[in-house]
Write a protein that holds these residues in place. Structure first.
Motif, mmCIF file in Angstrom:
data_model
loop_
_atom_site.group_PDB
_atom_site.id
_atom_site.type_symbol
_atom_site.label_atom_id
_atom_site.label_comp_id
_atom_site.label_asym_id
_atom_site.label_seq_id
_atom_site.Cartn_x
_atom_site.Cartn_y
_atom_site.Cartn_z
ATOM 1 N N GLY A 92 0.914 -1.265 0.085
ATOM 2 C CA GLY A 92 0.067 0.058 -0.134
ATOM 3 C C GLY A 92 0.844 1.284 -0.087
ATOM 4 N N ILE A 93 0.232 2.476 -0.093
ATOM 5 C CA ILE A 93 0.834 3.475 -0.242
ATOM 6 C C ILE A 93 1.743 4.114 0.939
ATOM 7 C CG2 ILE A 93 0.766 6.080 -0.752
ATOM 8 C CD1 ILE A 93 -1.215 5.459 -3.095
ATOM 9 N N ALA A 94 0.982 3.969 2.061
ATOM 10 C CA ALA A 94 1.501 4.394 3.226
ATOM 11 C C ALA A 94 2.721 3.559 3.679
ATOM 12 C CB ALA A 94 0.425 4.558 4.476
ATOM 13 N N ARG A 95 2.645 2.573 3.757
ATOM 14 C CA ARG A 95 3.754 1.728 4.179
ATOM 15 C C ARG A 95 5.072 1.576 3.085
ATOM 16 N NH1 ARG A 95 1.015 -3.946 4.958
ATOM 17 N NH2 ARG A 95 3.015 -4.767 5.115
ATOM 18 N N THR A 96 4.529 1.981 1.895
ATOM 19 C CA THR A 96 5.643 1.926 0.825
ATOM 20 C C THR A 96 6.319 3.240 1.045
ATOM 21 O OG1 THR A 96 4.365 0.679 -0.790
ATOM 22 C CG2 THR A 96 6.148 2.263 -1.642
ATOM 23 N N LEU A 97 5.697 4.515 1.253
ATOM 24 C CA LEU A 97 6.401 5.580 1.748
ATOM 25 C C LEU A 97 7.448 5.322 2.844
ATOM 26 C CD1 LEU A 97 3.718 8.288 1.018
ATOM 27 C CD2 LEU A 97 5.779 7.756 -0.537
ATOM 28 N N ASN A 98 6.752 4.696 3.844
ATOM 29 C CA ASN A 98 7.428 4.752 5.119
ATOM 30 C C ASN A 98 8.851 3.640 4.944
ATOM 31 O OD1 ASN A 98 7.708 5.385 7.933
ATOM 32 N ND2 ASN A 98 7.382 3.177 8.418
ATOM 33 N N VAL A 99 8.684 2.727 4.010
ATOM 34 C CA VAL A 99 9.731 1.915 3.888
ATOM 35 C C VAL A 99 10.837 2.605 2.876
ATOM 36 C CG1 VAL A 99 10.559 -0.118 2.452
ATOM 37 C CG2 VAL A 99 8.777 -0.310 3.765
ATOM 38 N N SER A 100 10.425 3.572 2.040
ATOM 39 C CA SER A 100 11.248 4.376 1.431
ATOM 40 C C SER A 100 11.874 5.168 2.171
ATOM 41 C CB SER A 100 10.638 5.259 0.248
ATOM 42 O OG SER A 100 11.372 5.983 -0.579
ATOM 43 N N THR A 101 11.476 5.790 3.205
ATOM 44 C CA THR A 101 12.198 6.740 3.979
ATOM 45 C C THR A 101 13.263 6.031 4.965
ATOM 46 O OG1 THR A 101 10.122 8.152 4.629
ATOM 47 C CG2 THR A 101 12.000 7.965 6.150
ATOM 48 N N ALA A 102 12.975 4.670 5.365
ATOM 49 C CA ALA A 102 13.770 3.899 6.090
ATOM 50 C C ALA A 102 14.963 3.313 5.344
ATOM 51 C CB ALA A 102 12.951 2.559 6.395
ATOM 52 N N LEU A 103 14.685 3.372 3.858
ATOM 53 C CA LEU A 103 15.859 2.777 3.134
ATOM 54 C C LEU A 103 16.981 3.790 2.926
ATOM 55 C CD1 LEU A 103 13.952 0.645 0.463
ATOM 56 C CD2 LEU A 103 15.644 -0.358 1.902
ATOM 57 N N LEU A 104 16.284 5.176 2.786
ATOM 58 C CA LEU A 104 17.004 6.328 2.663
ATOM 59 C C LEU A 104 17.984 6.488 3.817
ATOM 60 C CD1 LEU A 104 14.751 8.857 0.997
ATOM 61 C CD2 LEU A 104 16.842 8.076 -0.060
ATOM 62 N N ALA A 105 17.450 6.459 5.004
ATOM 63 C CA ALA A 105 18.204 6.463 6.425
ATOM 64 C C ALA A 105 19.171 5.281 6.380
ATOM 65 C CB ALA A 105 17.188 6.384 7.545
ATOM 66 N N LEU A 106 18.811 3.980 5.946
ATOM 67 C CA LEU A 106 19.772 2.841 6.160
ATOM 68 C C LEU A 106 21.009 3.210 5.039
ATOM 69 C CD1 LEU A 106 17.416 -0.174 5.995
ATOM 70 C CD2 LEU A 106 19.015 0.530 7.786
ATOM 71 N N ALA A 107 20.682 3.794 3.864
ATOM 72 C CA ALA A 107 21.744 4.052 2.934
ATOM 73 C C ALA A 107 22.979 4.939 3.732
ATOM 74 C CB ALA A 107 21.341 4.906 1.673
ATOM 75 N N GLN A 108 22.613 5.955 4.298
ATOM 76 C CA GLN A 108 23.286 6.938 5.292
ATOM 77 C C GLN A 108 24.126 6.174 6.235
ATOM 78 O OE1 GLN A 108 21.687 11.240 5.626
ATOM 79 N NE2 GLN A 108 20.064 9.963 4.948
ATOM 80 N N GLN A 109 23.071 5.241 6.915
ATOM 81 C CA GLN A 109 23.717 4.571 8.264
ATOM 82 C C GLN A 109 24.888 3.476 7.706
ATOM 83 O OE1 GLN A 109 23.142 5.235 11.103
ATOM 84 N NE2 GLN A 109 24.722 3.582 11.801
ATOM 85 N N PHE A 110 24.722 2.725 6.441
ATOM 86 C CA PHE A 110 25.606 1.957 6.036
ATOM 87 C C PHE A 110 26.911 2.765 5.947
ATOM 88 C CE2 PHE A 110 22.485 -1.174 4.998
ATOM 89 C CZ PHE A 110 22.939 -2.225 5.485
ATOM 90 N N ILE A 111 26.985 3.773 5.404
ATOM 91 C CA ILE A 111 28.123 4.718 5.165
ATOM 92 C C ILE A 111 28.661 5.190 6.432
ATOM 93 C CG2 ILE A 111 29.027 6.936 4.076
ATOM 94 C CD1 ILE A 111 27.274 6.403 1.530
ATOM 95 N N LEU A 112 27.866 5.581 7.488
ATOM 96 C CA LEU A 112 28.563 5.993 8.689
ATOM 97 C C LEU A 112 29.044 4.782 9.612
ATOM 98 C CD1 LEU A 112 25.272 8.346 9.722
ATOM 99 C CD2 LEU A 112 27.766 9.020 9.417
ATOM 100 N N SER A 113 28.513 3.627 9.390
ATOM 101 C CA SER A 113 29.065 2.642 9.952
ATOM 102 C C SER A 113 30.479 2.239 9.606
ATOM 103 C CB SER A 113 28.206 1.259 9.660
ATOM 104 O OG SER A 113 28.279 0.914 8.578
ATOM 105 N N LEU A 114 30.850 2.876 8.500
ATOM 106 C CA LEU A 114 32.374 2.585 8.154
ATOM 107 C C LEU A 114 33.425 3.149 9.416
ATOM 108 C CD1 LEU A 114 32.177 3.656 4.637
ATOM 109 C CD2 LEU A 114 32.241 1.296 5.333
ATOM 110 N N SER A 115 32.908 4.015 10.012
ATOM 111 C CA SER A 115 33.760 4.530 11.226
ATOM 112 C C SER A 115 34.111 3.545 12.207
ATOM 113 C CB SER A 115 32.632 5.430 11.924
ATOM 114 O OG SER A 115 31.681 5.227 12.519
ATOM 115 N N GLN A 116 33.248 2.502 12.193
ATOM 116 C CA GLN A 116 33.506 1.306 13.217
ATOM 117 C C GLN A 116 34.282 0.428 12.570
ATOM 118 O OE1 GLN A 116 29.771 -0.532 13.850
ATOM 119 N NE2 GLN A 116 28.927 1.557 14.572
#
Length: 319
Positions: A92-116
């Motif tokens: 559905g639209i609502a869950r899809t939009l929320n998943v998209s938001t989560a994936l954008l955050a994960l993209a940044q988190q994977f790069i930030l995790s490089l500090s570890q």
């Protein structure tokens, strides 16, 4: 659960976790140009082409970030275009939009995790800046695409269509290549060479996708097409939304020129419009091949200076 929905999105058609096929282009695929999971693999192969000693954890983390970013953008694009993909139908639209938001955050988190992993902060910052710059370019291109729906197709030129393609798929594939080059410690010249290669290939990918979308529509819905309907956007898909993809713009130009030359009956108008649409598809496909040739030329220019991973040619069907 969010985790389940994110996994579902990443297993969609063309995504990294999609069910595997023995053929790169499985039967029934709506986009035969690129195999599933090509975006993160492109990042990895570019990195390996520059340095076989590239840190595998660094390159793989950035590659996964690319996959999350691409999947997020695809979900947003599907919602805006009202495409009834399997993911959108399931979530559905609502869950899809929320998943998209989560994936954008994960993209940044994977790069930030490089500090570890002990990666230099300067490199992490540069990778994040590159990702953010690309996100803004893609958003601007998508916004321009949406606004274009309100403009008459006669106002558009093929140059504008190419510019939109460059801002969308072109900038995404440019990002995938540039991040791979940055992972391997490439200098600015080499980064730009791989970036240009990615952008050219991305434009070709967008044009190929637009051509096939219209082709499949014509194959299944030719009986419902008529000039009076298509010109006002009452047919589904790109035609229905008034999308200004290159094959549609070229078809409109051809159809308009034909009407100016002679007066046609209703049946003749429909036949001429269908002919114009097919001509637009063929011409767009020719331009797509031209951009693929340009991408191959860029890759050969790079190969003249350093070895390029053979899998890169195979993956992108550039042998």
């Amino acid at each position: 659960m969010l985790h389940t929905d994110v996994a579902h999105a990443l297993a969609g058609e063309g995504k990294l976790l999609a069910p595997t096929h023995t053929d790169l282009n499985p039967p029934g695929s709506q986009n035969p140009a690129l195999p599933a999971g090509v975006w993160p693999l492109l990042t990895l192969l570019v990195a390996q082409s520059i340095s076989l000693d590239v840190d595998p954890l660094l390159a793989s983390s950035v590659a996964v970030a690319v996959e999350c970013f691409v999947c997020a953008i695809d979900l947003l694009d599907d919602v805006m275009d009202e495409d009834q993909t399997t993911t959108l139908q399931a979530l559905g639209i609502a869950r899809t939009l929320n998943v998209s938001t989560a994936l954008l955050a994960l993209a940044q988190q994977f790069i930030l995790s490089l500090s570890q992993q002990g990666i230099a902060p300067a490199l992490i910052l540069r990778l994040l800046e590159t990702l953010q710059e690309s996100a803004l370019v893609v958003a601007a291109g998508q916004h321009r695409d949406v606004l274009a729906e309100q403009r008459p197709v006669q106002e558009f030129t093929r140059e504008e269509c190419i510019e939109i393609a460059a801002a969308k798929a072109g900038s995404i594939m440019r990002l995938a290549c540039r991040l791979g080059a940055l992972c391997a410690g490439a200098d600015e010249k080499l980064c730009e060479q791989f970036s240009e290669f990615g952008e050219l290939l991305g434009i070709a990918h967008q044009l190929d996708n637009d051509s096939h979308d219209l082709y499949y529509l014509l194959q299944g819905n030719t009986s419902s097409l008529a000039p009076s309907e298509t010109s006002t956007g009452h047919v589904k898909s790109d035609l229905a939304r008034g999308k200004k993809t290159l094959p549609i713009v070229l078809a409109a130009q051809s159809y308009s020129a034909a009407l100016q030359k002679s007066s046609l009956q209703a049946d003749q108008e429909k036949e001429e419009y269908l002919r114009s649409l097919h001509e637009g598809i063929i011409t767009t496909w020719g331009i797509c091949l031209l951009y693929r040739e340009r991408a191959r030329d860029r890759l050969q220019e790079i190969e003249a200076q350093r070895p390029v991973a053979p899998l890169l040619y195979i993956l992108l069907d550039l042998e």
